[in-house]
Write a protein that holds these residues in place. Sequence first.
Motif, PDB file in Angstrom:
ATOM      1  N   SER A 146       0.826  -1.210   0.000  1.00 42.66           N
ATOM      2  CA  SER A 146       0.000   0.000   0.000  1.00 42.66           C
ATOM      3  C   SER A 146       0.859   1.258   0.000  1.00 42.66           C
ATOM      4  CB  SER A 146      -0.949  -0.001   1.202  1.00 42.66           C
ATOM      5  OG  SER A 146      -0.224  -0.015   2.424  1.00 42.66           O
ATOM      6  N   PHE A 147       1.954   1.255   0.756  1.00 48.47           N
ATOM      7  CA  PHE A 147       2.847   2.424   0.754  1.00 48.47           C
ATOM      8  C   PHE A 147       3.580   2.537  -0.581  1.00 48.47           C
ATOM      9  CE2 PHE A 147       6.938   4.519   1.525  1.00 48.47           C
ATOM     10  CZ  PHE A 147       6.513   5.709   2.105  1.00 48.47           C
ATOM     11  N   THR A 148       4.050   1.396  -1.091  1.00 51.25           N
ATOM     12  CA  THR A 148       4.776   1.406  -2.367  1.00 51.25           C
ATOM     13  C   THR A 148       3.895   1.918  -3.498  1.00 51.25           C
ATOM     14  OG1 THR A 148       6.141  -0.467  -1.661  1.00 51.25           O
ATOM     15  CG2 THR A 148       6.022  -0.038  -4.028  1.00 51.25           C
ATOM     16  N   ALA A 149       2.639   1.504  -3.516  1.00 49.74           N
ATOM     17  CA  ALA A 149       1.744   1.850  -4.628  1.00 49.74           C
ATOM     18  C   ALA A 149       1.138   3.242  -4.499  1.00 49.74           C
ATOM     19  CB  ALA A 149       0.631   0.814  -4.732  1.00 49.74           C
ATOM     20  N   ASP A 150       1.136   3.808  -3.300  1.00 50.64           N
ATOM     21  CA  ASP A 150       0.467   5.098  -3.101  1.00 50.64           C
ATOM     22  C   ASP A 150       1.153   6.202  -3.903  1.00 50.64           C
ATOM     23  OD1 ASP A 150      -0.130   7.751  -1.681  1.00 50.64           O
ATOM     24  OD2 ASP A 150      -1.519   6.380  -0.707  1.00 50.64           O
ATOM     25  N   GLN A 151       0.360   6.927  -4.684  1.00 51.71           N
ATOM     26  CA  GLN A 151       0.883   8.007  -5.517  1.00 51.71           C
ATOM     27  C   GLN A 151       0.413   9.379  -5.060  1.00 51.71           C
ATOM     28  OE1 GLN A 151       0.103   7.193  -9.661  1.00 51.71           O
ATOM     29  NE2 GLN A 151       0.952   5.130  -9.556  1.00 51.71           N
ATOM     30  N   HIS A 152      -0.245   9.440  -3.921  1.00 54.70           N
ATOM     31  CA  HIS A 152      -0.801  10.718  -3.462  1.00 54.70           C
ATOM     32  C   HIS A 152       0.064  11.391  -2.408  1.00 54.70           C
ATOM     33  CE1 HIS A 152      -4.394   9.929  -5.786  1.00 54.70           C
ATOM     34  NE2 HIS A 152      -4.496   8.736  -5.219  1.00 54.70           N
ATOM     35  N   ILE A 153       0.759  10.598  -1.582  1.00 51.72           N
ATOM     36  CA  ILE A 153       1.688  11.205  -0.632  1.00 51.72           C
ATOM     37  C   ILE A 153       2.983  11.571  -1.366  1.00 51.72           C
ATOM     38  CG2 ILE A 153       0.764   9.996   1.371  1.00 51.72           C
ATOM     39  CD1 ILE A 153       3.058   8.034   1.161  1.00 51.72           C
ATOM     40  N   ILE A 154       3.714  12.510  -0.788  1.00 53.52           N
ATOM     41  CA  ILE A 154       5.004  12.922  -1.352  1.00 53.52           C
ATOM     42  C   ILE A 154       6.086  12.188  -0.565  1.00 53.52           C
ATOM     43  CG2 ILE A 154       6.546  14.866  -1.819  1.00 53.52           C
ATOM     44  CD1 ILE A 154       4.001  16.668  -1.683  1.00 53.52           C
ATOM     45  N   LYS A 155       6.722  11.212  -1.187  1.00 53.08           N
ATOM     46  CA  LYS A 155       7.693  10.363  -0.501  1.00 53.08           C
ATOM     47  C   LYS A 155       9.084  11.013  -0.527  1.00 53.08           C
ATOM     48  CE  LYS A 155       5.005   6.371  -1.995  1.00 53.08           C
ATOM     49  NZ  LYS A 155       4.947   5.165  -2.838  1.00 53.08           N
ATOM     50  N   VAL A 156       9.660  11.153   0.657  1.00 51.50           N
ATOM     51  CA  VAL A 156      10.968  11.806   0.804  1.00 51.50           C
ATOM     52  C   VAL A 156      11.971  10.769   1.288  1.00 51.50           C
ATOM     53  CG1 VAL A 156      12.252  13.654   1.932  1.00 51.50           C
ATOM     54  CG2 VAL A 156       9.813  13.973   1.381  1.00 51.50           C
ATOM     55  N   PRO A 157      12.916  10.322   0.438  1.00 54.58           N
ATOM     56  CA  PRO A 157      13.878   9.294   0.863  1.00 54.58           C
ATOM     57  C   PRO A 157      14.966   9.866   1.765  1.00 54.58           C
ATOM     58  CG  PRO A 157      14.342   9.988  -1.386  1.00 54.58           C
ATOM     59  CD  PRO A 157      13.084  10.706  -0.977  1.00 54.58           C
ATOM     60  N   VAL A 158      15.325   9.092   2.800  1.00 50.78           N
ATOM     61  CA  VAL A 158      16.435   9.453   3.691  1.00 50.78           C
ATOM     62  C   VAL A 158      17.322   8.236   3.847  1.00 50.78           C
ATOM     63  CG1 VAL A 158      15.118  11.199   4.949  1.00 50.78           C
ATOM     64  CG2 VAL A 158      15.109   8.833   5.764  1.00 50.78           C
ATOM     65  N   HIS A 159      18.540   8.455   4.339  1.00 56.05           N
ATOM     66  CA  HIS A 159      19.478   7.333   4.518  1.00 56.05           C
ATOM     67  C   HIS A 159      19.231   6.627   5.836  1.00 56.05           C
ATOM     68  CE1 HIS A 159      23.018   4.889   4.073  1.00 56.05           C
ATOM     69  NE2 HIS A 159      23.508   5.336   5.222  1.00 56.05           N
ATOM     70  N   ASN A 160      19.043   7.396   6.918  1.00 59.90           N
ATOM     71  CA  ASN A 160      18.796   6.827   8.237  1.00 59.90           C
ATOM     72  C   ASN A 160      17.659   7.576   8.912  1.00 59.90           C
ATOM     73  OD1 ASN A 160      20.643   4.630   8.637  1.00 59.90           O
ATOM     74  ND2 ASN A 160      22.310   6.127   8.653  1.00 59.90           N
ATOM     75  N   LEU A 161      17.052   6.940   9.907  1.00 59.33           N
ATOM     76  CA  LEU A 161      15.847   7.512  10.505  1.00 59.33           C
ATOM     77  C   LEU A 161      16.137   8.753  11.336  1.00 59.33           C
ATOM     78  CD1 LEU A 161      12.839   6.754  10.388  1.00 59.33           C
ATOM     79  CD2 LEU A 161      13.095   5.840  12.696  1.00 59.33           C
ATOM     80  N   ASP A 162      17.335   8.873  11.888  1.00 57.13           N
ATOM     81  CA  ASP A 162      17.622  10.077  12.669  1.00 57.13           C
ATOM     82  C   ASP A 162      17.515  11.324  11.802  1.00 57.13           C
ATOM     83  OD1 ASP A 162      19.878   9.385  11.236  1.00 57.13           O
ATOM     84  OD2 ASP A 162      21.280   9.684  12.887  1.00 57.13           O
ATOM     85  N   GLN A 163      17.850  11.202  10.518  1.00 59.36           N
ATOM     86  CA  GLN A 163      17.686  12.309   9.578  1.00 59.36           C
ATOM     87  C   GLN A 163      16.209  12.654   9.424  1.00 59.36           C
ATOM     88  OE1 GLN A 163      19.091  11.402   5.644  1.00 59.36           O
ATOM     89  NE2 GLN A 163      18.509  13.382   4.794  1.00 59.36           N
TER      90      GLN A 163
END
Length: 249
Positions: A145-162
Amino acid sequence: MYPIRYCLLLLCWLLPIGVLSADEAKPPLRFMTADVWPWGYIDEYGQPAGLLSRLANRLSELSDLPLDNRVLPHQRLVHELRLHRADFAVLFENPTLDSFASSLGVVIQADILLVTRPSNSLKLNLEGLSGRKVAYIRGTYYGESFTADQHIIKVPVHNLDQAVEMLLMGRIDALISSDLVLHHTLEALGMTTGQFRIAVHAPGHPGHLYMSDQPSYPEQAQAMQSALEQLRASGELRELFDRSLLVNE
C-alpha cells in the motif's frame, strides 16, 4: 631414482592433503547487510556491526559455516542479490525478491508505524497524509500500500535520525518506520515515543533470511536454516530483536 612403489606411497600420502587444502580454500558464504542503523553499519574499527551483523555471527557459529558479512547500501544489496553476487541477506518481505531469492525462515515481525508531531492534527494513515511529505528509509519495503500510493510525497532518507530531525524542523509532515528502528533511533537521540503521535500502518510485517536462488553452495541451505531454527527455539532471536513500543493511536 626412487623405486616406483615408494613414489606411489608418497603420492598416496600427499593426495589427501591436497584435497583438504582445496576444500579449505573455498571462499566463505556471502552474507550482506543493509547499511541502515541499527540493522547494520561499520564501526569505528572498520568492522561490520549492528543487529544483523550479530545475527550473522551467531548463524556462522551454529552452522559451522564461514560467512563474509558485508555492509552495503540497501538498494545495492538487493542489486547484488539479484545478480547472484550475494548468498544470504535479511530483508523485509518484498514480492520482487521472490524472482531471485527464497526465504529460509522469518527472522523478525515488525510493526510498520506512521509518526508525526503531537501538534499535527492530520489523520495518521495514507489517506490522511495525501499531498503531504512522508520520509522513508531509501530502499526499504514498507508494504504494497505504501509502495503503490501516488498521493503522498515520498521523501527518501538514509537513516531515521535524519527523518526525525526533518520532522522536528517541520520539513516533512510524517515519517514511516519499523517499530524496532524507531525505538533504537529515539533511544540514541535521548527521546521517547511520548514526544510523537504514532499509529500502526501495517502490523507484523515479516523480515526473512533470504537465500539467493543461485547460491555459492546450495547444499549449505539446510545448515543455515537449522541454525536459524536453533536461535528461534532458544529465544535468542526474540532477545535480539524484540524491542516493542507502546504505540499511541
